[in-house]
Write an enzyme that holds these catalytic residues in place. Sequence first.
Site, short mmCIF file in Angstrom:
data_model
loop_
_atom_site.label_atom_id
_atom_site.label_comp_id
_atom_site.label_asym_id
_atom_site.label_seq_id
_atom_site.Cartn_x
_atom_site.Cartn_y
_atom_site.Cartn_z
N LYS A 234 0.84 -1.20 0.00
CA LYS A 234 0.00 0.00 0.00
C LYS A 234 0.87 1.24 0.00
O LYS A 234 2.03 1.21 0.44
CB LYS A 234 -0.95 0.03 1.20
CG LYS A 234 -0.28 0.01 2.60
CD LYS A 234 0.16 1.36 3.15
CE LYS A 234 0.92 1.21 4.45
NZ LYS A 234 1.62 2.38 4.92
N ASP B 216 -2.86 -1.79 9.80
CA ASP B 216 -2.85 -1.80 8.33
C ASP B 216 -3.34 -3.13 7.75
O ASP B 216 -3.48 -3.25 6.54
CB ASP B 216 -1.41 -1.57 7.81
CG ASP B 216 -0.93 -0.15 8.04
OD1 ASP B 216 -1.74 0.71 8.42
OD2 ASP B 216 0.27 0.09 7.83
P1 ATP Z 1 3.89 -0.36 7.88
O1 ATP Z 1 3.92 0.31 6.56
O2 ATP Z 1 2.62 -1.20 8.10
O3 ATP Z 1 4.21 0.51 9.04
P2 ATP Z 1 6.40 -1.51 7.14
O4 ATP Z 1 6.12 -1.83 5.72
O5 ATP Z 1 7.18 -0.28 7.44
O6 ATP Z 1 5.04 -1.49 7.93
P3 ATP Z 1 7.05 -4.26 7.60
O7 ATP Z 1 7.72 -4.71 6.36
O8 ATP Z 1 5.66 -4.67 7.84
O9 ATP Z 1 7.18 -2.69 7.78
O10 ATP Z 1 8.00 -4.77 8.79
C1 ATP Z 1 8.12 -4.14 10.03
C2 ATP Z 1 8.79 -5.11 11.01
O11 ATP Z 1 7.85 -6.15 11.32
C3 ATP Z 1 10.00 -5.83 10.43
O12 ATP Z 1 11.17 -5.13 10.71
C4 ATP Z 1 9.97 -7.18 11.12
O13 ATP Z 1 10.74 -7.18 12.30
C5 ATP Z 1 8.52 -7.39 11.56
N1 ATP Z 1 7.76 -8.44 10.81
C6 ATP Z 1 6.92 -9.34 11.33
N2 ATP Z 1 6.37 -10.11 10.40
C7 ATP Z 1 6.86 -9.70 9.21
C8 ATP Z 1 6.66 -10.12 7.88
N3 ATP Z 1 5.85 -11.12 7.55
N4 ATP Z 1 7.30 -9.44 6.92
C9 ATP Z 1 8.11 -8.42 7.23
N5 ATP Z 1 8.36 -8.01 8.48
C10 ATP Z 1 7.74 -8.63 9.47
#
Ligand code: ATP
Length: 305
Positions: free
Chosen positions: A14, A141
Amino acid sequence: MTGRTAVTVRVPAKVNVQLAVGGARPDGFHDLANVFLAVGLYDEVTAAPAPALRVTATGPDTDRVPLDRTNLAARAAELLAARYGIAPDVHLHIAKDIPVAGGMAGGSADAAGALVACDALWGTGASREELLEICAELGSDVPFSLVGGAALGLGRGELLTPLEVGGVGAGAFHWVFAVADGGLSTPAVYAEFDRLNEGVDVPEPEASPGLMDALRAGDAAALAGALSNDLQPAALSLRPSLAATLSAGTAAGALAALVSGSGPTTAFLAKDAESAVAVADAVVASGTCRAARVAVGPVAGATVV
Ligand code: ATP
């Protein structure tokens, strides 16, 4: 069990076309007015029968993805299994393409994908409402990753209202995403937001009527003028180098540039597919990001493939 051997679900990333953030509440959370758009960068989650819950992942930066029960996909499987009184014995494989900790809801996408995949594998037949309830329990999210398209999220972002997007249906807008080295922790970005706004009377977050009009009309130029992200100053404060990436995209003809969610991925709205490729090439050539990806949005949410 349904007798199926494996189920694969494709789930989009997203971008927040608006992320309005209120002041810190007494519980530490922030009220949001969050306009989500699902874009065509996907993780695929495959659920297959196994003697016990197990998670594997392939793709860029998966060394930063936990493979234990803290993985959001594993937590999703456990919550669904608990609700139906069954054992969460499943092998979840995540083929990752969404940048890790990139502000594009990759973990949330995996959670929504695991939920839909396990529901199909186990034949639990959960209703859409039940799935959405479990999603909301998993994170702000996650419900949006399930539904996709475009939606306004209120509360912590989880109370969703679908939004209509005009133009030529799916893929009305052309985006470029510049992937930065390393991630940014979402809680750290909110903490920086609170620090930058100390003593400031932060207004109540409200969805922008101009932005909703632009989405409804499928008008990229109008959308470009209405994009906003209240977390951007905090993300830039923690990662000042992102300013150079934003400038490189704008100089190459992007209609608008902004930090995606909590960053450090940066997002560029382009006029058309051709301009998107030019912007992607330019941000990579600028040497200010690791890679650039072109994607359209809106696209559908979690879908069995
Ligand atoms: P958002 O945009 O929802 O704030 P994001 O895209 O910045 O999230 P994610 O890739 O969801 O961040 O990952 C955040 C943290 O969540 C990672 O650093 C990791 O430690 C943890 N995590 C738990 N499950 C997962 C997963 N399936 N994929 C990626 N990270 C995960």
